[in-house]
Enzyme design. Structure first.
Site, PDB file in Angstrom:
ATOM      1  N   TRP A  10      -8.273  38.469  89.740  1.00  0.00           N
ATOM      2  CA  TRP A  10      -9.164  39.490  89.170  1.00  0.00           C
ATOM      3  C   TRP A  10     -10.458  39.631  89.974  1.00  0.00           C
ATOM      4  O   TRP A  10     -11.222  40.557  89.762  1.00  0.00           O
ATOM      5  CB  TRP A  10      -9.539  39.122  87.734  1.00  0.00           C
ATOM      6  CG  TRP A  10      -8.423  39.257  86.742  1.00  0.00           C
ATOM      7  CD1 TRP A  10      -7.121  39.618  86.987  1.00  0.00           C
ATOM      8  CD2 TRP A  10      -8.513  39.034  85.322  1.00  0.00           C
ATOM      9  NE1 TRP A  10      -6.402  39.630  85.821  1.00  0.00           N
ATOM     10  CE2 TRP A  10      -7.239  39.274  84.780  1.00  0.00           C
ATOM     11  CE3 TRP A  10      -9.546  38.650  84.466  1.00  0.00           C
ATOM     12  CZ2 TRP A  10      -6.964  39.152  83.414  1.00  0.00           C
ATOM     13  CZ3 TRP A  10      -9.275  38.518  83.110  1.00  0.00           C
ATOM     14  CH2 TRP A  10      -8.002  38.773  82.598  1.00  0.00           C
ATOM     15  N   LYS A  11     -10.735  38.682  90.854  1.00  0.00           N
ATOM     16  CA  LYS A  11     -12.023  38.646  91.575  1.00  0.00           C
ATOM     17  C   LYS A  11     -13.164  38.720  90.552  1.00  0.00           C
ATOM     18  O   LYS A  11     -12.999  38.253  89.430  1.00  0.00           O
ATOM     19  CB  LYS A  11     -12.114  39.779  92.600  1.00  0.00           C
ATOM     20  CG  LYS A  11     -10.870  39.864  93.476  1.00  0.00           C
ATOM     21  CD  LYS A  11     -11.101  40.720  94.685  1.00  0.00           C
ATOM     22  CE  LYS A  11      -9.793  40.949  95.400  1.00  0.00           C
ATOM     23  NZ  LYS A  11      -9.955  41.333  96.772  1.00  0.00           N
ATOM     24  N   HIS A  95      -9.540  31.711  99.802  1.00  0.00           N
ATOM     25  CA  HIS A  95      -9.448  33.174  99.849  1.00  0.00           C
ATOM     26  C   HIS A  95     -10.354  33.690 100.966  1.00  0.00           C
ATOM     27  O   HIS A  95     -11.429  33.135 101.204  1.00  0.00           O
ATOM     28  CB  HIS A  95      -9.866  33.766  98.499  1.00  0.00           C
ATOM     29  CG  HIS A  95      -9.521  35.219  98.372  1.00  0.00           C
ATOM     30  ND1 HIS A  95     -10.307  36.205  98.918  1.00  0.00           N
ATOM     31  CD2 HIS A  95      -8.465  35.842  97.805  1.00  0.00           C
ATOM     32  CE1 HIS A  95      -9.740  37.378  98.676  1.00  0.00           C
ATOM     33  NE2 HIS A  95      -8.627  37.195  98.000  1.00  0.00           N
ATOM     34  N   GLU A  97     -12.325  36.035 101.091  1.00  0.00           N
ATOM     35  CA  GLU A  97     -13.692  36.372 100.663  1.00  0.00           C
ATOM     36  C   GLU A  97     -14.549  35.110 100.577  1.00  0.00           C
ATOM     37  O   GLU A  97     -15.753  35.136 100.863  1.00  0.00           O
ATOM     38  CB  GLU A  97     -13.644  37.132  99.322  1.00  0.00           C
ATOM     39  CG  GLU A  97     -13.108  38.548  99.530  1.00  0.00           C
ATOM     40  CD  GLU A  97     -12.437  39.176  98.336  1.00  0.00           C
ATOM     41  OE1 GLU A  97     -12.603  38.679  97.200  1.00  0.00           O
ATOM     42  OE2 GLU A  97     -11.720  40.180  98.534  1.00  0.00           O
ATOM     43  N   GLU A 167      -2.388  36.246 103.413  1.00  0.00           N
ATOM     44  CA  GLU A 167      -3.178  37.424 103.076  1.00  0.00           C
ATOM     45  C   GLU A 167      -3.887  37.932 104.328  1.00  0.00           C
ATOM     46  O   GLU A 167      -4.987  37.455 104.659  1.00  0.00           O
ATOM     47  CB  GLU A 167      -4.223  37.073 102.018  1.00  0.00           C
ATOM     48  CG  GLU A 167      -3.638  36.647 100.691  1.00  0.00           C
ATOM     49  CD  GLU A 167      -4.549  37.056  99.533  1.00  0.00           C
ATOM     50  OE1 GLU A 167      -4.065  37.732  98.620  1.00  0.00           O
ATOM     51  OE2 GLU A 167      -5.742  36.734  99.565  1.00  0.00           O
ATOM     52  N   GLY A 173      -7.574  44.826  99.674  1.00  0.00           N
ATOM     53  CA  GLY A 173      -8.425  45.838  99.064  1.00  0.00           C
ATOM     54  C   GLY A 173      -8.617  47.079  99.918  1.00  0.00           C
ATOM     55  O   GLY A 173      -9.492  47.907  99.635  1.00  0.00           O
ATOM     56  N   SER A 212      -3.048  44.495  99.195  1.00  0.00           N
ATOM     57  CA  SER A 212      -2.691  45.839  98.736  1.00  0.00           C
ATOM     58  C   SER A 212      -1.244  45.948  98.258  1.00  0.00           C
ATOM     59  O   SER A 212      -0.581  46.954  98.509  1.00  0.00           O
ATOM     60  CB  SER A 212      -3.002  46.869  99.823  1.00  0.00           C
ATOM     61  OG  SER A 212      -4.403  46.889 100.100  1.00  0.00           O
ATOM     62  N   GLY A 233      -4.559  41.553  93.982  1.00  0.00           N
ATOM     63  CA  GLY A 233      -5.951  41.803  93.616  1.00  0.00           C
ATOM     64  C   GLY A 233      -6.064  43.015  92.707  1.00  0.00           C
ATOM     65  O   GLY A 233      -5.812  42.953  91.503  1.00  0.00           O
ATOM     66  N   GLY A 234      -6.433  44.141  93.280  1.00  0.00           N
ATOM     67  CA  GLY A 234      -6.716  45.355  92.505  1.00  0.00           C
ATOM     68  C   GLY A 234      -5.655  45.703  91.476  1.00  0.00           C
ATOM     69  O   GLY A 234      -5.981  46.022  90.314  1.00  0.00           O
TER      70      GLY A 234
HETATM   71  C1  PEP Z   1      -6.634  39.578  96.869  1.00  0.00           C
HETATM   72  O1  PEP Z   1      -7.688  39.717  96.284  1.00  0.00           O
HETATM   73  O2  PEP Z   1      -6.235  38.446  97.127  1.00  0.00           O
HETATM   74  C2  PEP Z   1      -5.872  40.770  97.221  1.00  0.00           C
HETATM   75  C3  PEP Z   1      -4.732  40.634  97.843  1.00  0.00           C
HETATM   76  O3  PEP Z   1      -6.421  41.986  96.877  1.00  0.00           O
HETATM   77  P1  PEP Z   1      -5.700  43.440  96.903  1.00  0.00           P
HETATM   78  O4  PEP Z   1      -4.336  43.259  96.245  1.00  0.00           O
HETATM   79  O5  PEP Z   1      -6.588  44.320  96.115  1.00  0.00           O
HETATM   80  O6  PEP Z   1      -5.570  43.821  98.318  1.00  0.00           O
END
Ligand code: PEP
Length: 251
Positions: A10-11, A95, A97, A167, A173, A212, A233-234
């Site tokens: 969910w970040k 992650h 981020e 990832e 994102g 994504s 993520g999203g």
């Molecule tokens: C993530 O936050 O690990 C991620 C993969 O985000 P998204 O699916 O939005 O790209």
């Protein structure tokens, strides 16, 4: 056969009301399926809400970060034991981020991975290259460096209670997804790196793809031989999308 796992990240999103609606929908719609796990990784303040809302459902929950220390004068940090005490099962470590925005080094990620396991949590270890690194042809070297830092520190046996998430940073994102064959190529490489140390553990470890993932591309990604699920993520914030992605992993 190794398990499949779809974990939502969910970040820093959510509110009590929005979480309640999302969790109720997931609980109502996701059925337990042998060999397929689901999880949501929420911000710390909401973990108790998540635990209560998901009680009696097949959906596990996790955190998005953990301290590398077990206890002590580390203002603002949360230990693995604290998470475990509330019933937490998973924790995301490394992650991009956290690595990119908060300067977490490979060594710190390895220390967090080990702290998670000491507390009885299952780490989801993220690895992946930036666009610049991919364009330079450095994808394998970056992923190998990130993974080796953990394997060297924790030992390959630690992979028995962990998942790895590939990832690519350029796909997180951004709406740009690795093609199924790009993902498969790196997943195969990651599995081979583990296999160099232990073939059985390499065959058994779940390697998730993240970047994504949406209902429209999940099926073809999850169809690849070494893609065992996703870190989402999203799309994990939208019940219809997350359920559809989980269903794609189950089929
Ligand atoms: C993530 O936050 O690990 C991620 C993969 O985000 P998204 O699916 O939005 O790209």
């Amino acid at each position: 056969m190794r398990g499949r796992l779809v974990a939502g990240n969910w970040k820093m999103h959510g509110s009590l009301a929005a979480n309640q609606a999302l969790l109720a929908a997931l609980k109502a719609r996701l059925q337990a399926i042998e060999g397929v796990g689901y999880a949501v990784c929420a911000p710390f303040p909401y973990l108790n809400q998540v635990a209560a809302a998901l009680e009696g459902s097949p959906i596990a929950w996790g955190a998005q970060n953990v301290s590398e220390h077990d206890v002590g004068a580390y203002t603002g940090e949360v230990s693995g034991a604290m998470l475990r005490e509330f019933g937490c099962r998973y924790v995301i470590v490394g992650h991009s981020e956290r690595r990119g925005l908060y300067g977490e080094s490979d060594q710190q990620v390895a220390a967090k991975f080990m702290a998670a396991q000491r507390a009885g949590l299952t780490p989801i270890l993220c690895v992946g290259e930036t666009l610049e690194q991919r364009e330079r042809g450095d994808t394998d070297a970056v992923v190998e460096r990130q993974l080796d830092a953990v394997l060297n520190a924790a030992g390959v046996a630690a992979m028995a209670n962990a998942a790895i998430a590939y990832e690519p940073v350029w796909a997180i994102g951004t709406g740009k997804t690795a093609t199924p064959s790009q993902a498969q190529g790196v997943h195969e490489f990651v599995r081979a790196l583990v296999a160099k140390r232990d073939k059985e553990l390499a065959a058994a470890v779940s390697i998730l793809y993240g970047g994504s993932v949406k209902p429209g591309n999940a099926k073809e990604l999850f169809a690849m031989a070494d893609v065992d699920g996703g870190l989402i993520g999203g799309a994990s914030l939208v019940a219809d999308d997350f359920v559809a992605i989980c269903e794609a992993a189950a089929n």
